[in-house]
Design a protein around this motif. Structure first.
Motif, PDB file in Angstrom:
ATOM      1  N   MET A  85      48.081  41.961  58.381  1.00 55.94           N
ATOM      2  CA  MET A  85      48.625  43.403  57.921  1.00 55.94           C
ATOM      3  C   MET A  85      47.847  44.052  56.885  1.00 55.94           C
ATOM      4  N   PHE A  86      47.620  43.170  55.850  1.00 50.66           N
ATOM      5  CA  PHE A  86      47.094  43.667  54.545  1.00 50.66           C
ATOM      6  C   PHE A  86      46.497  42.670  53.582  1.00 50.66           C
ATOM      7  N   ILE A  87      45.218  43.053  52.847  1.00 47.95           N
ATOM      8  CA  ILE A  87      44.420  42.004  52.123  1.00 47.95           C
ATOM      9  C   ILE A  87      44.595  42.275  50.748  1.00 47.95           C
ATOM     10  N   ASP A  88      45.012  41.806  49.700  1.00 48.07           N
ATOM     11  CA  ASP A  88      44.888  42.213  48.302  1.00 48.07           C
ATOM     12  C   ASP A  88      43.626  41.540  47.539  1.00 48.07           C
ATOM     13  N   PHE A  89      42.978  42.196  46.913  1.00 46.73           N
ATOM     14  CA  PHE A  89      41.895  41.572  46.146  1.00 46.73           C
ATOM     15  C   PHE A  89      41.903  42.040  44.683  1.00 46.73           C
ATOM     16  N   GLN A  90      41.518  40.956  43.619  1.00 50.49           N
ATOM     17  CA  GLN A  90      41.384  41.149  42.455  1.00 50.49           C
ATOM     18  C   GLN A  90      40.048  41.039  41.798  1.00 50.49           C
ATOM     19  N   LEU A  91      39.412  42.228  40.997  1.00 47.28           N
ATOM     20  CA  LEU A  91      37.968  42.371  40.416  1.00 47.28           C
ATOM     21  C   LEU A  91      37.894  40.975  39.655  1.00 47.28           C
ATOM     22  N   LEU A  92      36.824  40.324  39.643  1.00 49.00           N
ATOM     23  CA  LEU A  92      36.730  39.154  38.854  1.00 49.00           C
ATOM     24  C   LEU A  92      35.726  39.544  37.625  1.00 49.00           C
ATOM     25  N   VAL A  93      36.026  39.595  36.455  1.00 41.16           N
ATOM     26  CA  VAL A  93      35.205  39.738  35.434  1.00 41.16           C
ATOM     27  C   VAL A  93      35.019  38.597  34.560  1.00 41.16           C
ATOM     28  N   ALA A  94      33.732  38.584  34.349  1.00 40.13           N
ATOM     29  CA  ALA A  94      33.114  37.179  33.505  1.00 40.13           C
ATOM     30  C   ALA A  94      34.145  37.066  32.107  1.00 40.13           C
ATOM     31  N   GLY A  95      34.565  36.038  31.630  1.00 40.06           N
ATOM     32  CA  GLY A  95      35.078  35.880  30.566  1.00 40.06           C
ATOM     33  C   GLY A  95      36.659  36.322  30.550  1.00 40.06           C
ATOM     34  N   GLU A  96      37.039  36.609  31.637  1.00 41.69           N
ATOM     35  CA  GLU A  96      38.670  37.126  31.884  1.00 41.69           C
ATOM     36  C   GLU A  96      39.116  36.127  32.635  1.00 41.69           C
ATOM     37  N   LYS A  97      40.189  35.410  32.049  1.00 42.65           N
ATOM     38  CA  LYS A  97      40.811  34.527  32.909  1.00 42.65           C
ATOM     39  C   LYS A  97      41.736  35.203  34.125  1.00 42.65           C
ATOM     40  N   ILE A  98      41.931  34.691  35.083  1.00 42.48           N
ATOM     41  CA  ILE A  98      42.906  35.346  36.226  1.00 42.48           C
ATOM     42  C   ILE A  98      43.618  34.279  36.820  1.00 42.48           C
ATOM     43  N   SER A  99      45.034  34.479  37.153  1.00 36.83           N
ATOM     44  CA  SER A  99      45.857  33.819  37.938  1.00 36.83           C
ATOM     45  C   SER A  99      45.396  33.558  39.392  1.00 36.83           C
ATOM     46  N   THR A 100      45.199  32.609  39.937  1.00 39.17           N
ATOM     47  CA  THR A 100      44.833  32.452  41.257  1.00 39.17           C
ATOM     48  C   THR A 100      45.620  31.166  41.884  1.00 39.17           C
ATOM     49  N   THR A 101      44.925  30.766  42.933  1.00 38.63           N
ATOM     50  CA  THR A 101      45.527  29.457  43.855  1.00 38.63           C
ATOM     51  C   THR A 101      44.349  28.603  44.355  1.00 38.63           C
ATOM     52  N   ALA A 102      44.590  27.686  44.336  1.00 37.55           N
ATOM     53  CA  ALA A 102      43.679  26.415  44.789  1.00 37.55           C
ATOM     54  C   ALA A 102      44.333  26.044  46.119  1.00 37.55           C
TER      55      ALA A 102
END
Length: 198
Positions: A85-102
């Motif tokens: 129904m929907f896909i959310d993406f987050q931009l990756l920026v070198a040196g900037e930590k992001i919250s994600t999942t394994a």
């Protein structure tokens, strides 16, 4: 890393109409963007992409002439309709930590010495884009007599580059002995009763 083609979405067109036209709505957000980018993705391309990827997977988003290194932040899937129904993406920026999942992947589950109870299927953490771990594997063939696997048992996540959000003491899988033997005992009892009745 798989490339996914997308187009900028006209926000005057409602999501319901987009889906009828064969598109999956989406969005790309990130601190380096002036504003979130509204997207539409061919349903065929979205389904092909999600067959090989999942929440936490990295991708290159091709939007017109622009390429974005991104991560799948979230996926809204309707199991009744069997549609994304929907896909959310987050931009990756070198040196900037992001919250994600394994994502937790179980291997050779049939070799487990007992009944397997998977308590969590994804592990939340923060990391630099260069240190993202998309999947972690638990191979029952290699567990031996181990009956419980915790987050702290996953070597890929236990380093100073990964900032865990899920507790390191959280249980991923428990293996309970006896269930397979109970089933065998019940079968044997049933056969004994059948013999006695005859």
């Amino acid at each position: 890393m798989m490339t996914l083609n997308a187009e900028k979405r006209d926000m005057s067109v409602k999501a319901k109409k987009l889906r009828r036209e064969g598109y999956v709505p989406g969005s790309l957000c990130g601190k380096d963007l002036k504003e979130p980018v509204a997207l539409k993705i061919s349903e065929f391309e979205a389904e092909r992409f999600m067959r090989k990827n999942m929440k936490g997977s990295r991708t290159v988003l091709q939007v017109g002439d622009q390429k974005y290194n991104a991560i799948v932040k979230d996926v809204d899937y309707n199991p009744l309709l069997k549609r994304i129904m929907f896909i959310d993406f987050q931009l990756l920026v070198a040196g900037e930590k992001i919250s994600t999942t394994a994502q937790v992947v179980l291997l050779n589950e049939g070799l487990a010495k007992g009944s397997v109870d998977e308590e969590i299927s994804e592990i939340h953490y923060k990391a630099d884009p260069a240190d993202i771990v998309e999947k972690v594997y638990i191979d029952f063939e290699k567990l031996g007599d181990k009956k419980c696997v915790k987050v702290k048992d996953i070597k890929e996540l236990m380093n100073d580059k990964i900032e865990l959000i899920t507790s390191e003491d959280a249980t991923i899988v428990d293996i309970t002995e006896g269930s397979q033997y109970v089933e065998e005992d019940e079968t044997a009892e049933g056969e004994a009763e059948a013999v006695a009745a005859s």
